[in-house]
Design a protein around this motif. Structure first.
Motif, PDB file in Angstrom:
ATOM      1  N   MET A 111       0.819  -1.188   0.000  1.00 51.90           N
ATOM      2  CA  MET A 111       0.000   0.000   0.000  1.00 51.90           C
ATOM      3  C   MET A 111       0.871   1.263   0.000  1.00 51.90           C
ATOM      4  SD  MET A 111      -3.088   0.753  -0.209  1.00 51.90           S
ATOM      5  CE  MET A 111      -4.610   1.044   0.550  1.00 51.90           C
ATOM      6  N   TYR A 112       1.918   1.257   0.796  1.00 55.31           N
ATOM      7  CA  TYR A 112       2.794   2.424   0.866  1.00 55.31           C
ATOM      8  C   TYR A 112       3.546   2.639  -0.441  1.00 55.31           C
ATOM      9  CZ  TYR A 112       1.882   2.715   5.843  1.00 55.31           C
ATOM     10  OH  TYR A 112       1.264   2.858   7.054  1.00 55.31           O
ATOM     11  N   VAL A 113       3.868   1.555  -1.123  1.00 57.29           N
ATOM     12  CA  VAL A 113       4.583   1.666  -2.403  1.00 57.29           C
ATOM     13  C   VAL A 113       3.706   2.402  -3.412  1.00 57.29           C
ATOM     14  CG1 VAL A 113       5.542   0.378  -4.343  1.00 57.29           C
ATOM     15  CG2 VAL A 113       6.026  -0.357  -2.001  1.00 57.29           C
ATOM     16  N   SER A 114       2.432   2.018  -3.526  1.00 55.94           N
ATOM     17  CA  SER A 114       1.550   2.680  -4.489  1.00 55.94           C
ATOM     18  C   SER A 114       1.302   4.132  -4.089  1.00 55.94           C
ATOM     19  CB  SER A 114       0.232   1.927  -4.645  1.00 55.94           C
ATOM     20  OG  SER A 114      -0.501   1.938  -3.451  1.00 55.94           O
ATOM     21  N   LEU A 115       1.208   4.396  -2.810  1.00 59.07           N
ATOM     22  CA  LEU A 115       1.042   5.775  -2.343  1.00 59.07           C
ATOM     23  C   LEU A 115       2.264   6.615  -2.702  1.00 59.07           C
ATOM     24  CD1 LEU A 115      -0.605   7.853  -0.733  1.00 59.07           C
ATOM     25  CD2 LEU A 115       0.530   7.015   1.327  1.00 59.07           C
ATOM     26  N   TYR A 116       3.441   6.062  -2.497  1.00 57.91           N
ATOM     27  CA  TYR A 116       4.678   6.776  -2.817  1.00 57.91           C
ATOM     28  C   TYR A 116       4.798   6.995  -4.320  1.00 57.91           C
ATOM     29  CZ  TYR A 116       9.554   8.194  -2.734  1.00 57.91           C
ATOM     30  OH  TYR A 116      10.711   8.899  -2.883  1.00 57.91           O
ATOM     31  N   GLN A 117       4.406   6.000  -5.119  1.00 58.69           N
ATOM     32  CA  GLN A 117       4.435   6.155  -6.580  1.00 58.69           C
ATOM     33  C   GLN A 117       3.484   7.263  -7.021  1.00 58.69           C
ATOM     34  OE1 GLN A 117       3.514   2.158  -7.746  1.00 58.69           O
ATOM     35  NE2 GLN A 117       5.697   1.578  -7.922  1.00 58.69           N
ATOM     36  N   ALA A 118       2.315   7.315  -6.422  1.00 57.13           N
ATOM     37  CA  ALA A 118       1.361   8.382  -6.745  1.00 57.13           C
ATOM     38  C   ALA A 118       1.932   9.742  -6.355  1.00 57.13           C
ATOM     39  CB  ALA A 118       0.035   8.134  -6.026  1.00 57.13           C
ATOM     40  N   PHE A 119       2.593   9.808  -5.214  1.00 54.54           N
ATOM     41  CA  PHE A 119       3.230  11.046  -4.769  1.00 54.54           C
ATOM     42  C   PHE A 119       4.289  11.496  -5.772  1.00 54.54           C
ATOM     43  CE2 PHE A 119       6.933  12.892  -2.596  1.00 54.54           C
ATOM     44  CZ  PHE A 119       6.370  14.070  -2.144  1.00 54.54           C
TER      45      PHE A 119
ATOM     46  N   LYS B 190       4.526  10.715  -8.975  1.00 53.57           N
ATOM     47  CA  LYS B 190       3.862  11.127 -10.219  1.00 53.57           C
ATOM     48  C   LYS B 190       3.302  12.539 -10.084  1.00 53.57           C
ATOM     49  CE  LYS B 190       2.143   7.205 -12.722  1.00 53.57           C
ATOM     50  NZ  LYS B 190       1.016   6.369 -13.049  1.00 53.57           N
ATOM     51  N   THR B 191       2.700  12.806  -8.944  1.00 54.83           N
ATOM     52  CA  THR B 191       2.137  14.131  -8.710  1.00 54.83           C
ATOM     53  C   THR B 191       3.232  15.188  -8.751  1.00 54.83           C
ATOM     54  OG1 THR B 191       0.392  13.175  -7.351  1.00 54.83           O
ATOM     55  CG2 THR B 191       0.792  15.521  -7.094  1.00 54.83           C
ATOM     56  N   GLN B 192       4.341  14.926  -8.118  1.00 56.08           N
ATOM     57  CA  GLN B 192       5.460  15.864  -8.105  1.00 56.08           C
ATOM     58  C   GLN B 192       5.990  16.115  -9.516  1.00 56.08           C
ATOM     59  OE1 GLN B 192       6.933  17.609  -5.552  1.00 56.08           O
ATOM     60  NE2 GLN B 192       5.268  16.909  -4.253  1.00 56.08           N
ATOM     61  N   GLU B 193       6.009  15.087 -10.350  1.00 54.25           N
ATOM     62  CA  GLU B 193       6.532  15.207 -11.714  1.00 54.25           C
ATOM     63  C   GLU B 193       5.571  15.942 -12.641  1.00 54.25           C
ATOM     64  OE1 GLU B 193       7.353  11.328 -13.233  1.00 54.25           O
ATOM     65  OE2 GLU B 193       8.807  10.871 -11.650  1.00 54.25           O
ATOM     66  N   ASN B 194       4.282  15.704 -12.482  1.00 53.57           N
ATOM     67  CA  ASN B 194       3.310  16.131 -13.491  1.00 53.57           C
ATOM     68  C   ASN B 194       2.530  17.399 -13.168  1.00 53.57           C
ATOM     69  OD1 ASN B 194       3.890  13.900 -15.138  1.00 53.57           O
ATOM     70  ND2 ASN B 194       2.570  12.612 -13.897  1.00 53.57           N
ATOM     71  N   TYR B 195       2.671  17.918 -11.978  1.00 56.42           N
ATOM     72  CA  TYR B 195       1.870  19.075 -11.595  1.00 56.42           C
ATOM     73  C   TYR B 195       2.749  20.240 -11.157  1.00 56.42           C
ATOM     74  CZ  TYR B 195      -2.177  16.025 -11.723  1.00 56.42           C
ATOM     75  OH  TYR B 195      -3.149  15.169 -12.135  1.00 56.42           O
ATOM     76  N   THR B 196       2.258  21.433 -11.404  1.00 58.61           N
ATOM     77  CA  THR B 196       2.888  22.639 -10.902  1.00 58.61           C
ATOM     78  C   THR B 196       2.053  23.111  -9.723  1.00 58.61           C
ATOM     79  OG1 THR B 196       3.596  23.229 -13.130  1.00 58.61           O
ATOM     80  CG2 THR B 196       3.591  24.988 -11.484  1.00 58.61           C
ATOM     81  N   PHE B 197       2.671  23.271  -8.611  1.00 59.03           N
ATOM     82  CA  PHE B 197       1.942  23.626  -7.406  1.00 59.03           C
ATOM     83  C   PHE B 197       1.845  25.138  -7.263  1.00 59.03           C
ATOM     84  CE2 PHE B 197       3.367  19.351  -6.786  1.00 59.03           C
ATOM     85  CZ  PHE B 197       2.257  18.743  -6.269  1.00 59.03           C
TER      86      PHE B 197
END
Length: 73
Positions: free
Chosen positions: A1-9, A11-18
């Motif tokens: 579960m933590y692996v998929s959460l970290y992968q989503a994190f 991806k978010t860092q790579e693909n979004y401008t905050f």
């Protein structure tokens, strides 16, 4: 579960401008006023749309003009 959460994190860092809010003392007040105004105008326009759903283009342009007028006073 933590692996998929970290992968989503990652991806978010790579693909979004905050968004970082401007560092203004009055920013929260401005943001709150803006949100309240948007909700108020959109509520009124929704009621108008419910009365006459065929006139969507007119309502959209009126809504934009109402937003502009509220911030050019």
């Amino acid at each position: 579960m933590y692996v998929s959460l970290y992968q989503a994190f990652l991806k978010t860092q790579e693909n979004y401008t905050f968004y970082t809010a401007p560092q203004l003392d009055s920013y929260l007040d401005l943001e709150t006023k803006f949100e309240e105004l948007i909700r108020q105008i959109l509520s009124v326009k929704r009621l108008e749309w419910l009365e006459d759903p065929e006139d969507m283009d007119k309502l959209v342009s009126e809504t934009l003009e109402d937003f502009k007028a509220a911030y050019t006073q």
